[in-house]
Motif scaffolding. Structure first.
Motif, PDB file in Angstrom:
ATOM      1  N   MET A  88      57.901  64.872  53.974  1.00 19.27           N
ATOM      2  CA  MET A  88      56.484  65.177  53.835  1.00 19.27           C
ATOM      3  C   MET A  88      55.783  64.104  53.005  1.00 19.27           C
ATOM      4  O   MET A  88      56.218  63.760  51.911  1.00 19.27           O
ATOM      5  CB  MET A  88      56.315  66.540  53.179  1.00 19.27           C
ATOM      6  N   LEU A  89      54.703  63.573  53.544  1.00 21.16           N
ATOM      7  CA  LEU A  89      53.875  62.612  52.825  1.00 21.16           C
ATOM      8  C   LEU A  89      52.972  63.334  51.822  1.00 21.16           C
ATOM      9  O   LEU A  89      52.795  64.556  51.902  1.00 21.16           O
ATOM     10  CB  LEU A  89      53.024  61.812  53.809  1.00 21.16           C
ATOM     11  N   GLU A  90      52.369  62.563  50.916  1.00 25.29           N
ATOM     12  CA  GLU A  90      51.389  63.100  49.972  1.00 25.29           C
ATOM     13  C   GLU A  90      50.134  62.230  50.043  1.00 25.29           C
ATOM     14  O   GLU A  90      49.889  61.389  49.169  1.00 25.29           O
ATOM     15  CB  GLU A  90      51.964  63.112  48.555  1.00 25.29           C
ATOM     16  N   PRO A  91      49.313  62.409  51.073  1.00 22.45           N
ATOM     17  CA  PRO A  91      48.130  61.550  51.244  1.00 22.45           C
ATOM     18  C   PRO A  91      47.106  61.760  50.130  1.00 22.45           C
ATOM     19  O   PRO A  91      46.860  62.889  49.699  1.00 22.45           O
ATOM     20  CB  PRO A  91      47.560  61.998  52.597  1.00 22.45           C
ATOM     21  N   GLN A  92      46.520  60.656  49.690  1.00 22.13           N
ATOM     22  CA  GLN A  92      45.437  60.683  48.709  1.00 22.13           C
ATOM     23  C   GLN A  92      44.186  60.137  49.386  1.00 22.13           C
ATOM     24  O   GLN A  92      44.164  58.984  49.822  1.00 22.13           O
ATOM     25  CB  GLN A  92      45.787  59.838  47.493  1.00 22.13           C
ATOM     26  N   THR A  93      43.157  60.985  49.516  1.00 23.96           N
ATOM     27  CA  THR A  93      41.923  60.568  50.182  1.00 23.96           C
ATOM     28  C   THR A  93      41.110  59.662  49.261  1.00 23.96           C
ATOM     29  O   THR A  93      40.878  59.986  48.089  1.00 23.96           O
ATOM     30  CB  THR A  93      41.092  61.790  50.592  1.00 23.96           C
ATOM     31  N   GLN A  94      40.689  58.519  49.806  1.00 20.42           N
ATOM     32  CA  GLN A  94      39.943  57.530  49.044  1.00 20.42           C
ATOM     33  C   GLN A  94      38.435  57.728  49.216  1.00 20.42           C
ATOM     34  O   GLN A  94      37.989  58.526  50.048  1.00 20.42           O
ATOM     35  CB  GLN A  94      40.351  56.126  49.489  1.00 20.42           C
ATOM     36  N   ALA A  95      37.657  56.984  48.438  1.00 15.69           N
ATOM     37  CA  ALA A  95      36.197  57.126  48.470  1.00 15.69           C
ATOM     38  C   ALA A  95      35.620  56.824  49.843  1.00 15.69           C
ATOM     39  O   ALA A  95      34.602  57.407  50.238  1.00 15.69           O
ATOM     40  CB  ALA A  95      35.567  56.209  47.416  1.00 15.69           C
ATOM     41  N   LEU A 128      57.654  61.028  59.565  1.00 17.83           N
ATOM     42  CA  LEU A 128      56.953  61.411  58.337  1.00 17.83           C
ATOM     43  C   LEU A 128      55.784  62.318  58.694  1.00 17.83           C
ATOM     44  O   LEU A 128      55.065  62.053  59.670  1.00 17.83           O
ATOM     45  CB  LEU A 128      56.472  60.167  57.596  1.00 17.83           C
ATOM     46  N   TYR A 129      55.573  63.360  57.900  1.00 19.25           N
ATOM     47  CA  TYR A 129      54.629  64.414  58.237  1.00 19.25           C
ATOM     48  C   TYR A 129      53.526  64.545  57.187  1.00 19.25           C
ATOM     49  O   TYR A 129      53.664  64.068  56.059  1.00 19.25           O
ATOM     50  CB  TYR A 129      55.375  65.749  58.378  1.00 19.25           C
ATOM     51  N   PHE A 130      52.455  65.231  57.575  1.00 15.77           N
ATOM     52  CA  PHE A 130      51.292  65.428  56.707  1.00 15.77           C
ATOM     53  C   PHE A 130      51.259  66.890  56.260  1.00 15.77           C
ATOM     54  O   PHE A 130      51.397  67.805  57.079  1.00 15.77           O
ATOM     55  CB  PHE A 130      50.021  65.054  57.467  1.00 15.77           C
ATOM     56  N   PRO A 131      51.056  67.165  54.975  1.00 19.56           N
ATOM     57  CA  PRO A 131      51.292  68.502  54.423  1.00 19.56           C
ATOM     58  C   PRO A 131      50.345  69.593  54.883  1.00 19.56           C
ATOM     59  O   PRO A 131      50.666  70.771  54.761  1.00 19.56           O
ATOM     60  CB  PRO A 131      51.164  68.280  52.907  1.00 19.56           C
ATOM     61  N   ALA A 139      51.431  66.584  63.471  1.00 17.04           N
ATOM     62  CA  ALA A 139      51.170  65.145  63.398  1.00 17.04           C
ATOM     63  C   ALA A 139      52.303  64.456  62.645  1.00 17.04           C
ATOM     64  O   ALA A 139      52.788  64.958  61.627  1.00 17.04           O
ATOM     65  CB  ALA A 139      49.844  64.890  62.691  1.00 17.04           C
ATOM     66  N   HIS A 140      52.726  63.284  63.144  1.00 22.01           N
ATOM     67  CA  HIS A 140      53.848  62.601  62.503  1.00 22.01           C
ATOM     68  C   HIS A 140      53.856  61.115  62.835  1.00 22.01           C
ATOM     69  O   HIS A 140      53.346  60.689  63.866  1.00 22.01           O
ATOM     70  CB  HIS A 140      55.182  63.226  62.922  1.00 22.01           C
ATOM     71  N   LEU A 141      54.457  60.358  61.942  1.00 20.10           N
ATOM     72  CA  LEU A 141      54.714  58.939  62.132  1.00 20.10           C
ATOM     73  C   LEU A 141      56.192  58.764  62.446  1.00 20.10           C
ATOM     74  O   LEU A 141      57.055  59.247  61.704  1.00 20.10           O
ATOM     75  CB  LEU A 141      54.378  58.143  60.863  1.00 20.10           C
TER      76      LEU A 141
END
Length: 284
Positions: free
Chosen positions: A260-267, A239-242, A221-223
């Motif tokens: 590589m992105l560093e996604p932070q999952t929200q509530a 940009l990629y997802f880890p 997966a990439h942007l």
């Protein structure tokens, strides 16, 4: 992970070929290149092929199989796919090795210029019921000296089924394609959805090569992004997802650790990412 069953090799190849002929000037570089440069490159490519034949004692049966396959690649319209998947990453590496700013990578065959302008803080064009995990991306465009740039960000990517608008059926023309202009301080904020990994089309000539070699056809997966600003060299990157299982064996060899992105999952289940761009000034 989703296999893109609707995206046939013939349809994708025809779209990519037509788009390339429309958006690029493929023969200008050849007509403006000195004959000795063309001769040098052509001779070295042929020499490398000759060396491979001699080293591996290629048989007539193997030669004829290659000849038939090359003919089919053209008939299937898959030269853009073949070149973008297996060759472009090395051209990009050589073309940008002088840069000190953000890392680039391949454009790929699914870029379309002229996407809708969305401003600096907006949601990319998408369907009302667009499936997928929302991604909220904030960032800043700067020159390598740290000064802010009010540049443009062209963003495009596959949907949650691994399909690209204008290259797959039943998608709005500009789905998940947009151009964003940063604020004067270089900042931007984009809302989109997380794309899916996908297989490149395997029902044509490229797929036959993949099957014969025992390879896989997956892209993580990439942007896709193009970043530009006045007085600076444009940047094309992805940009990629880890957590993607194909980051380490991307069929297109386009993944770099710096992308590589560093996604932070929200509530609410959405993901937040921060990614900035540093652009190199134009060459003097």
């Amino acid at each position: 992970m989703i296999t893109v069953e609707e995206l046939t090799a013939a349809a994708a190849g025809a779209s990519a070929t037509e788009r390339f002929r429309t958006d690029k000037s493929p023969f200008t570089a050849v007509t403006e290149t000195p004959k000795d440069r063309v001769s040098e490159l052509a001779r070295e490519v042929l020499s490398a092929l000759h060396d491979t034949i001699r080293r591996h004692r290629v048989t007539y049966a193997e030669y004829n199989a290659l000849k038939a396959w090359l003919i089919d690649v053209g008939s299937d319209g898959e030269w853009p796919l073949f070149l973008d998947v297996w060759i472009e990453h090395v051209v990009e590496e050589v073309a940008t090795e002088h840069r000190s700013g953000s890392k680039g990578t391949i454009e790929g065959p699914y870029y379309v210029p002229g996407s809708p302008h969305c401003g600096a803080r907006a949601t990319i064009p998408m369907r009302d019921d667009e499936p997928g995990t929302p991604v909220h991306w904030t960032g800043r465009i700067s020159s390598v000296d740290g000064s802010p740039l009010q540049g443009d960000i062209e963003l495009w990517h596959a949907d949650a089924d691994g399909r690209y608008s204008q290259f797959a059926p039943n998608l709005p023309e500009w789905n998940l394609r947009g151009t964003f202009t940063a604020d004067p301080d270089g900042t931007f904020e984009i809302t989109t959805i997380r794309p899916a990994p996908y297989e490149i089309p395997t029902d044509g000539s490229c797929g036959r090569l993949i099957a014969a070699a025992g390879w896989h056809a997956w892209r993580p997966a990439h942007l896709h992004v193009k970043v530009s600003a006045v007085g600076h060299q444009p940047l094309t990157t992805q940009l990629y997802f880890p957590d993607d299982p194909h980051n380490d064996d991307d069929i297109a060899s386009a993944v770099k650790p710096e992308l590589m992105l560093e996604p932070q999952t929200q509530a609410d289940g959405s993901q937040k990412v921060v990614y900035d761009f540093l652009l190199d000034p134009e060459k003097a």
